[in-house]
Design an enzyme around this catalytic site. Sequence first.
Site, mmCIF file in Angstrom:
data_model
loop_
_atom_site.group_PDB
_atom_site.id
_atom_site.type_symbol
_atom_site.label_atom_id
_atom_site.label_comp_id
_atom_site.label_asym_id
_atom_site.label_seq_id
_atom_site.Cartn_x
_atom_site.Cartn_y
_atom_site.Cartn_z
ATOM 1 N N GLY A 1 0.801 -1.223 0.000
ATOM 2 C CA GLY A 1 0.000 0.000 0.000
ATOM 3 C C GLY A 1 0.828 1.265 0.000
ATOM 4 O O GLY A 1 0.470 2.248 0.639
ATOM 5 N N TYR B 1 -14.435 -4.831 11.325
ATOM 6 C CA TYR B 1 -13.209 -4.061 11.123
ATOM 7 C C TYR B 1 -12.231 -4.290 12.269
ATOM 8 O O TYR B 1 -11.035 -4.484 12.035
ATOM 9 C CB TYR B 1 -13.525 -2.573 11.000
ATOM 10 C CG TYR B 1 -12.291 -1.694 11.007
ATOM 11 C CD1 TYR B 1 -11.366 -1.762 9.970
ATOM 12 C CD2 TYR B 1 -12.037 -0.820 12.054
ATOM 13 C CE1 TYR B 1 -10.230 -0.971 9.964
ATOM 14 C CE2 TYR B 1 -10.896 -0.017 12.058
ATOM 15 C CZ TYR B 1 -10.000 -0.099 11.022
ATOM 16 O OH TYR B 1 -8.872 0.676 11.037
#
Length: 416
Positions: free
Chosen positions: A17, A168
């Site tokens: 990322g 999450y």
Amino acid sequence: MLPNTGRLAGCTLFITGASRGIGKAIALKAAKDGANVVIAAKTSDPHPKLPGTIYTAAEEIEAAGGKALPCIVDVRDENQISQAVEKAVKTFGGIDILINNASAISLTSTLDTPMKTVDLMMGINTRGTYLTSKVCIPYLKRSKVAHILNLSPPLNLNPVWFKNHCAYTMAKYGMSMCVLGMAEEFKGEIAVNALWPKTAIHTAAMDMLGGSGVEKQCRTTDIIADAAYSILTKPKNYTGNFVIDEELLRSEGIKDFDVYAVSPGHPLLPDFFLDDTPDELTSKIEKFGGSAAFKEGKQVASSPSSPVEETFAVIGKSINEEAVKSVQGVYQFVLAGSNEGTWYMDLKNDKGAVGKGEPPFKADVVMSMDSEDFVKMFTGKLKPTMAFMSGKLNIKGNMGLAMKLEALMGRMNSKL
């Protein structure tokens, strides 16, 4: 800010990322030492809403003094990870540092989180971290530097951090459990640590989640880059730590944290998963950052019979076409307590409107909370983010629009 020491010169960092945001910031900090950076990310073509690709990141890294190897990588794909690692080893001779930065987020409740989204978060956050570490570890073992750094929080089992976004939290804590296990498993060979920000960090993704104005409550990615640099330049026996950026940099002698603020002096949003409890954080935010939404002398034409009605009367007067154009959402408020009832705020149609009862158009966001907390929220005494984090506010629907509410109220306040 933390100065570069040159200690990462010639080191090879594999960063997932790294095409933008925190991953790129860490890469640029290492590049100033003359490091090699493998940019392992999916964005090869420009994203319509997020700036940067693996190729533009590579250009910036090389301009900063490093060497870059852009690789198209989905961290859920074992073949793509393996091929990128092999290419990195062939290009640079090995891998010294792995940064597991790639992550997916959806701050939605159990019933409002589709399994496709659950699988995405588990696949990128937990499985992707485990997989990338597994493939890199044989090469890390050969390095004199040998670090794995996961961008993940300390393992805090306070239920409040699970109740509003269980999926999450589980996915993010999976990254942290990799730290817990691998630090012990590879002790003496590879340092394995976690890094987490004390406050919200301003990235393009944060702009998408929080909307215009949220950056004022954030620090820049530089604070994470500096903290990561501090960890990565420590010896291998510095392992198994769950590091908070500000705490580490204070120990490094940094005293001026305004240099990391997007808007120095502005109240900062605390990040998730950190105690102080959310209620204690709320109290601190109120003491430091509360700003009244109703200025003295501003009168409502009629005499509403409750604080909620008064609040909506003032909100209605502050709504304009600019707000409708920038927000494009319909909010429904289901209030309990002393002034229970259902209200709506339409910031999507015509010139906007507020009213009591069900909205005339389908709500994009439904917010449920006590009526007293609602008034506090719209008078600047309770931040929406903190209300959500502390369990005082339940949100269903479009989380991106929900997070725009705080910025929206800031704009409203300036016109009251």
